[in-house]
Design an enzyme around this catalytic site. Sequence first.
Site, mmCIF file in Angstrom:
data_model
loop_
_atom_site.group_PDB
_atom_site.id
_atom_site.type_symbol
_atom_site.label_atom_id
_atom_site.label_comp_id
_atom_site.label_asym_id
_atom_site.label_seq_id
_atom_site.Cartn_x
_atom_site.Cartn_y
_atom_site.Cartn_z
ATOM 1 N N HIS A 148 -7.448 4.604 0.852
ATOM 2 C CA HIS A 148 -6.880 4.622 0.128
ATOM 3 C C HIS A 148 -7.009 6.263 -0.835
ATOM 4 C CE1 HIS A 148 -7.019 0.530 1.334
ATOM 5 N NE2 HIS A 148 -7.191 0.760 1.527
ATOM 6 N N HIS A 166 -14.944 -0.430 4.853
ATOM 7 C CA HIS A 166 -13.791 -1.690 5.397
ATOM 8 C C HIS A 166 -14.629 -1.905 7.108
ATOM 9 C CE1 HIS A 166 -10.576 -2.096 8.296
ATOM 10 N NE2 HIS A 166 -9.971 -2.400 6.590
ATOM 11 N N LYS A 183 -0.688 3.704 4.693
ATOM 12 C CA LYS A 183 -0.501 3.410 3.229
ATOM 13 C C LYS A 183 0.293 4.581 2.471
ATOM 14 C CE LYS A 183 -4.872 1.029 4.650
ATOM 15 N NZ LYS A 183 -4.241 0.361 4.383
ATOM 16 N N ASN A 212 0.739 -0.847 -0.279
ATOM 17 C CA ASN A 212 -0.504 -0.091 0.191
ATOM 18 C C ASN A 212 0.547 0.737 -0.068
ATOM 19 O OD1 ASN A 212 -2.697 -1.460 0.482
ATOM 20 N ND2 ASN A 212 -2.604 -1.404 2.189
ATOM 21 N N ASP A 227 -14.169 7.646 4.721
ATOM 22 C CA ASP A 227 -12.315 6.693 5.168
ATOM 23 C C ASP A 227 -11.872 6.612 3.363
ATOM 24 O OD1 ASP A 227 -10.328 4.905 5.164
ATOM 25 O OD2 ASP A 227 -12.015 3.602 6.746
HETATM 26 C C1 LIG Z 1 -10.058 1.892 4.548
HETATM 27 C C2 LIG Z 1 -9.890 0.987 5.540
HETATM 28 N N1 LIG Z 1 -10.311 1.546 7.210
HETATM 29 C C3 LIG Z 1 -9.453 1.278 7.833
HETATM 30 C C4 LIG Z 1 -7.665 0.900 7.700
HETATM 31 C C5 LIG Z 1 -7.604 0.700 9.013
HETATM 32 O O1 LIG Z 1 -6.136 1.419 9.092
HETATM 33 P P1 LIG Z 1 -5.073 1.045 9.861
HETATM 34 O O2 LIG Z 1 -3.944 0.285 8.914
HETATM 35 O O3 LIG Z 1 -4.330 2.804 10.081
HETATM 36 O O4 LIG Z 1 -5.345 1.145 11.133
HETATM 37 C C6 LIG Z 1 -7.709 0.088 6.558
HETATM 38 C C7 LIG Z 1 -6.356 -0.944 6.467
HETATM 39 O O5 LIG Z 1 -5.522 -1.083 6.513
HETATM 40 C C8 LIG Z 1 -8.634 0.233 5.519
HETATM 41 O O6 LIG Z 1 -8.244 -0.288 4.440
#
Ligand SMILES: Cc1ncc(COP(=O)(O)O)c(C=O)c1O
Length: 392
Positions: free
Chosen positions: A219, A144, A246, A57, A216
């Site tokens: 990405h 997510h 990411k 990522n 969110d």
């Molecule tokens: C869309 C999405 N939201 C939240 C997260 C969680 O973020 P973090 O890895 O910082 O916990 C992720 C992936 O890890 C994600 O792909």
Amino acid sequence: MAFDFIRSDIAEQKNKSRYRQLICAQTGNYAVKSVINDNENNKIVINGKSYLNFSSNDYLGLNNHPEINKALQQGADRFGTCASSSSLVTGYHYAHQALEAEICQWLNKPKCLLFSSGFGANLAIFNALGKNSDSHFFLDKLSHASMIDGAYQSKATVKRFSHNNIEHLSSLLTNAKISPNKLIASEGVFSMDGCQANVSDLAQVAKVEKSWLYLDDAHSIGVIGNQGEGSNSIANIDITMATFGKALATSGAFLACDENLHEYLVNFSRHYIYSTAISPALAWATKTSILLAQKEQWRREKIKELSALFIDLLDDSIEVIPTQSSIHAIIIGDEEKALAVSDLLKKQGIWLTAIRPPTVAVNSSRLRVTICANHNTQDIKYLAECINKAIV
Ligand SMILES: Cc1ncc(COP(=O)(O)O)c(C=O)c1O
């Protein structure tokens, strides 16, 4: 035996070809060289073998960037590696404040709050806003896991609308008209599909329905927008969450919002209040990541160029979800077949993890190809050639 389900659940996972294992990976430049070499950043070394990495990522290719590494060292020297406390006790340092200010300016938002992870930030917002049952959450079906968990753990009424289906969302909102507290929630770029939400339409519906819009942008941040500002480059988003882990190549997350919500979260969000503040050294490094993400537009252009080349070279019979992002999902269907293709690619020196249920819906197992700014034309040609041979 106590907790008997542990064995039976694992056995079932294996039977369904859904078994997951940790794999210890090293990025190429650390594993094979002692000096930073940009050309090695797209490689991964596993069990001593080097692979071209198409599962990362690190969309902008910023991981191991010398300026970010330097800022991390400076941050550690100035503020320490650890906040040594939660933000409301003594854990909130100048490094956090400076990072928040940078994010607010970048996204043109009044306020911002830092979290140790995007997962935690999602739990925080849904739990805080879902304090009572008169709160209504409307989540895109493909949201997510952390958004879904946060929403269902709260006291709010939760509805899920069909993926990117504005008509379905509108009909759900019409049925909940009496509620004063409505939140529409979606990912900006969907993590497993790579496609974008209809951000303008969502913002319009939110305005008409007097609802808040939560995106969110895990990405999208760094990748979407002329300065990598994500979905806020398309429309005004009430609340934005994005992770640093990411495209920004550090760790942690932020929530950007208005003053009122900020004040509320600082006072009532259990996930914020009862958690150690993020590492000040990392916060300092993240500030440098953001500056690079803003000014180095060539990284976004490279993702676009290489993505277009990849789609062009793939056999016409291969189903890829269309996208403007770094993520290109090739739908295979069956778990076993997805694993087999992934294994075949490994033999060709390509690391491409098969994504299987429950991460994605049953019969939609896939190869999630991520094209990053540290790939080159040769890598993409080789990838397309190997995928064509493995699938067609
Ligand atoms: C869309 C999405 N939201 C939240 C997260 C969680 O973020 P973090 O890895 O910082 O916990 C992720 C992936 O890890 C994600 O792909």
